[in-house]
Write a protein that holds these residues in place. Sequence first.
Motif, PDB file in Angstrom:
ATOM      1  N   ILE A  38       0.832  -1.204   0.000  1.00  0.00           N
ATOM      2  CA  ILE A  38       0.000   0.000   0.000  1.00  0.00           C
ATOM      3  C   ILE A  38       0.863   1.248   0.000  1.00  0.00           C
ATOM      4  O   ILE A  38       0.585   2.228  -0.709  1.00  0.00           O
ATOM      5  CB  ILE A  38      -0.948  -0.008   1.216  1.00  0.00           C
ATOM      6  CG1 ILE A  38      -1.895  -1.218   1.162  1.00  0.00           C
ATOM      7  CG2 ILE A  38      -1.735   1.296   1.295  1.00  0.00           C
ATOM      8  CD1 ILE A  38      -2.810  -1.241  -0.018  1.00  0.00           C
ATOM      9  N   SER A  39       1.936   1.253   0.790  1.00  0.00           N
ATOM     10  CA  SER A  39       2.805   2.428   0.854  1.00  0.00           C
ATOM     11  C   SER A  39       3.508   2.679  -0.473  1.00  0.00           C
ATOM     12  O   SER A  39       3.706   3.834  -0.875  1.00  0.00           O
ATOM     13  CB  SER A  39       3.831   2.274   1.975  1.00  0.00           C
ATOM     14  OG  SER A  39       4.707   1.191   1.711  1.00  0.00           O
ATOM     15  N   LEU A  40       3.875   1.607  -1.178  1.00  0.00           N
ATOM     16  CA  LEU A  40       4.501   1.777  -2.489  1.00  0.00           C
ATOM     17  C   LEU A  40       3.545   2.443  -3.475  1.00  0.00           C
ATOM     18  O   LEU A  40       3.921   3.366  -4.201  1.00  0.00           O
ATOM     19  CB  LEU A  40       4.944   0.421  -3.040  1.00  0.00           C
ATOM     20  CG  LEU A  40       6.201  -0.205  -2.437  1.00  0.00           C
ATOM     21  CD1 LEU A  40       6.473  -1.554  -3.079  1.00  0.00           C
ATOM     22  CD2 LEU A  40       7.400   0.706  -2.603  1.00  0.00           C
ATOM     23  N   VAL A  41       2.295   1.980  -3.485  1.00  0.00           N
ATOM     24  CA  VAL A  41       1.297   2.569  -4.387  1.00  0.00           C
ATOM     25  C   VAL A  41       1.059   4.029  -4.021  1.00  0.00           C
ATOM     26  O   VAL A  41       1.065   4.914  -4.889  1.00  0.00           O
ATOM     27  CB  VAL A  41      -0.017   1.771  -4.322  1.00  0.00           C
ATOM     28  CG1 VAL A  41      -1.116   2.479  -5.122  1.00  0.00           C
ATOM     29  CG2 VAL A  41       0.188   0.358  -4.848  1.00  0.00           C
ATOM     30  N   ALA A  42       0.861   4.295  -2.736  1.00  0.00           N
ATOM     31  CA  ALA A  42       0.567   5.661  -2.293  1.00  0.00           C
ATOM     32  C   ALA A  42       1.720   6.609  -2.587  1.00  0.00           C
ATOM     33  O   ALA A  42       1.517   7.719  -3.105  1.00  0.00           O
ATOM     34  CB  ALA A  42       0.246   5.663  -0.799  1.00  0.00           C
ATOM     35  N   GLN A  43       2.943   6.192  -2.268  1.00  0.00           N
ATOM     36  CA  GLN A  43       4.096   7.060  -2.473  1.00  0.00           C
ATOM     37  C   GLN A  43       4.371   7.292  -3.953  1.00  0.00           C
ATOM     38  O   GLN A  43       4.762   8.400  -4.351  1.00  0.00           O
ATOM     39  CB  GLN A  43       5.329   6.452  -1.797  1.00  0.00           C
ATOM     40  CG  GLN A  43       5.292   6.498  -0.277  1.00  0.00           C
ATOM     41  CD  GLN A  43       5.313   7.920   0.250  1.00  0.00           C
ATOM     42  OE1 GLN A  43       5.870   8.827  -0.364  1.00  0.00           O
ATOM     43  NE2 GLN A  43       4.677   8.127   1.389  1.00  0.00           N
ATOM     44  N   ALA A  44       4.182   6.264  -4.773  1.00  0.00           N
ATOM     45  CA  ALA A  44       4.426   6.425  -6.205  1.00  0.00           C
ATOM     46  C   ALA A  44       3.478   7.460  -6.805  1.00  0.00           C
ATOM     47  O   ALA A  44       3.904   8.353  -7.558  1.00  0.00           O
ATOM     48  CB  ALA A  44       4.271   5.077  -6.911  1.00  0.00           C
ATOM     49  N   VAL A  45       2.194   7.349  -6.471  1.00  0.00           N
ATOM     50  CA  VAL A  45       1.221   8.296  -7.013  1.00  0.00           C
ATOM     51  C   VAL A  45       1.434   9.687  -6.424  1.00  0.00           C
ATOM     52  O   VAL A  45       1.357  10.695  -7.133  1.00  0.00           O
ATOM     53  CB  VAL A  45      -0.212   7.797  -6.735  1.00  0.00           C
ATOM     54  CG1 VAL A  45      -1.237   8.829  -7.212  1.00  0.00           C
ATOM     55  CG2 VAL A  45      -0.451   6.472  -7.422  1.00  0.00           C
ATOM     56  N   MET A  46       1.738   9.751  -5.125  1.00  0.00           N
ATOM     57  CA  MET A  46       1.953  11.047  -4.479  1.00  0.00           C
ATOM     58  C   MET A  46       3.163  11.761  -5.066  1.00  0.00           C
ATOM     59  O   MET A  46       3.107  12.960  -5.387  1.00  0.00           O
ATOM     60  CB  MET A  46       2.159  10.841  -2.979  1.00  0.00           C
ATOM     61  CG  MET A  46       2.353  12.125  -2.194  1.00  0.00           C
ATOM     62  SD  MET A  46       0.817  12.975  -1.848  1.00  0.00           S
ATOM     63  CE  MET A  46       0.108  11.882  -0.632  1.00  0.00           C
ATOM     64  N   THR A  47       4.256  11.033  -5.221  1.00  0.00           N
ATOM     65  CA  THR A  47       5.489  11.650  -5.729  1.00  0.00           C
ATOM     66  C   THR A  47       5.308  12.166  -7.149  1.00  0.00           C
ATOM     67  O   THR A  47       5.725  13.283  -7.480  1.00  0.00           O
ATOM     68  CB  THR A  47       6.635  10.630  -5.679  1.00  0.00           C
ATOM     69  OG1 THR A  47       6.814  10.196  -4.328  1.00  0.00           O
ATOM     70  CG2 THR A  47       7.928  11.253  -6.176  1.00  0.00           C
ATOM     71  N   ASN A  48       4.698  11.349  -7.994  1.00  0.00           N
ATOM     72  CA  ASN A  48       4.500  11.781  -9.378  1.00  0.00           C
ATOM     73  C   ASN A  48       3.391  12.817  -9.499  1.00  0.00           C
ATOM     74  O   ASN A  48       3.470  13.712 -10.344  1.00  0.00           O
ATOM     75  CB  ASN A  48       4.174  10.569 -10.256  1.00  0.00           C
ATOM     76  CG  ASN A  48       5.371   9.666 -10.473  1.00  0.00           C
ATOM     77  OD1 ASN A  48       6.249   9.974 -11.268  1.00  0.00           O
ATOM     78  ND2 ASN A  48       5.412   8.564  -9.761  1.00  0.00           N
ATOM     79  N   GLY A  49       2.357  12.714  -8.650  1.00  0.00           N
ATOM     80  CA  GLY A  49       1.257  13.658  -8.723  1.00  0.00           C
ATOM     81  C   GLY A  49       1.657  15.072  -8.352  1.00  0.00           C
ATOM     82  O   GLY A  49       1.123  16.048  -8.898  1.00  0.00           O
ATOM     83  N   ARG A  50       2.618  15.218  -7.430  1.00  0.00           N
ATOM     84  CA  ARG A  50       3.034  16.548  -7.000  1.00  0.00           C
ATOM     85  C   ARG A  50       3.742  17.320  -8.102  1.00  0.00           C
ATOM     86  O   ARG A  50       3.892  18.543  -8.008  1.00  0.00           O
ATOM     87  CB  ARG A  50       3.945  16.426  -5.784  1.00  0.00           C
ATOM     88  CG  ARG A  50       3.197  16.116  -4.495  1.00  0.00           C
ATOM     89  CD  ARG A  50       4.138  15.915  -3.338  1.00  0.00           C
ATOM     90  NE  ARG A  50       3.412  15.727  -2.085  1.00  0.00           N
ATOM     91  CZ  ARG A  50       3.994  15.400  -0.932  1.00  0.00           C
ATOM     92  NH1 ARG A  50       5.307  15.218  -0.884  1.00  0.00           N
ATOM     93  NH2 ARG A  50       3.266  15.251   0.159  1.00  0.00           N
ATOM     94  N   ARG A  51       4.191  16.626  -9.130  1.00  0.00           N
ATOM     95  CA  ARG A  51       4.876  17.318 -10.221  1.00  0.00           C
ATOM     96  C   ARG A  51       3.905  18.111 -11.086  1.00  0.00           C
ATOM     97  O   ARG A  51       4.288  19.111 -11.697  1.00  0.00           O
ATOM     98  CB  ARG A  51       5.627  16.307 -11.090  1.00  0.00           C
ATOM     99  CG  ARG A  51       6.724  15.551 -10.339  1.00  0.00           C
ATOM    100  CD  ARG A  51       7.373  14.513 -11.252  1.00  0.00           C
ATOM    101  NE  ARG A  51       8.401  13.753 -10.549  1.00  0.00           N
ATOM    102  CZ  ARG A  51       9.077  12.748 -11.090  1.00  0.00           C
ATOM    103  NH1 ARG A  51       8.826  12.381 -12.343  1.00  0.00           N
ATOM    104  NH2 ARG A  51       9.995  12.101 -10.386  1.00  0.00           N
ATOM    105  N   TRP A  52       2.660  17.622 -11.170  1.00  0.00           N
ATOM    106  CA  TRP A  52       1.702  18.262 -12.070  1.00  0.00           C
ATOM    107  C   TRP A  52       0.429  18.730 -11.362  1.00  0.00           C
ATOM    108  O   TRP A  52      -0.334  19.496 -11.937  1.00  0.00           O
ATOM    109  CB  TRP A  52       1.296  17.277 -13.170  1.00  0.00           C
ATOM    110  CG  TRP A  52       2.461  16.780 -13.971  1.00  0.00           C
ATOM    111  CD1 TRP A  52       3.179  17.477 -14.916  1.00  0.00           C
ATOM    112  CD2 TRP A  52       3.061  15.488 -13.901  1.00  0.00           C
ATOM    113  NE1 TRP A  52       4.174  16.693 -15.436  1.00  0.00           N
ATOM    114  CE2 TRP A  52       4.134  15.464 -14.838  1.00  0.00           C
ATOM    115  CE3 TRP A  52       2.808  14.346 -13.156  1.00  0.00           C
ATOM    116  CZ2 TRP A  52       4.941  14.355 -15.030  1.00  0.00           C
ATOM    117  CZ3 TRP A  52       3.607  13.224 -13.342  1.00  0.00           C
ATOM    118  CH2 TRP A  52       4.659  13.232 -14.264  1.00  0.00           C
TER     119      TRP A  52
END
Length: 203
Positions: free
Chosen positions: A56-70
């Motif tokens: 769950i943390s991998l999914v959340a962090q991946a989307v959060m990290t990439n989402g903050r760019r845009w």
Amino acid sequence: IKSTLRRDIEALMPEPEAGLLSGILLGLGHTLSSSLADAFRATGLSHIIVISGFNISLVAQAVMTNGRRWLHRWAAVIASILAVVLYTVLVGPSAPVLRATLMGGLFALAPLVGRRSHPLTSLAAASLVMSASNPFILWSVSFQLSFAATVALLVVEPVLARHVHSWAVRWACSDRPTPWMQALREILLTTWAAQMVTLPILW
């Protein structure tokens, strides 16, 4: 979707690696051969192929990290929570997955509402929600093991780490953590803590 992903994994990788990846990624434990599954159980490593907080943390962090760019911070958090919910639906809402999903959602929302994230509080809230919605879940072994292991990592492992650190400081005459001390904590102490707390349930 899960069946398609499983077929893709089996086309790309040989067995037993394909079965192991299907278990780790999709929660399909029955894809392992009986001998390999028995070996995981005998060595106490069955938790590796159980979907839990790490996934769950991998999914959340991946989307959060990439989402903050845009995206705006709020939008990135919402996208992260939605991704976790979709992943939960994909792998199935087992007790460990629900516990991790609820804790992950609270962890992501806390800073945005001006609160500090507190793992034990998140664990208690997840336990309250899950037991209120289904009181019989308290008798579920997977529920008990998931919460016991999480408590071990949040409470017992830091205590062990402090004792090991104080011993290492006296032995090495240095207050700075060395790489081997950090590796010892990550490799051994987390496993010891989880084993100690879950062993009574396993017995």
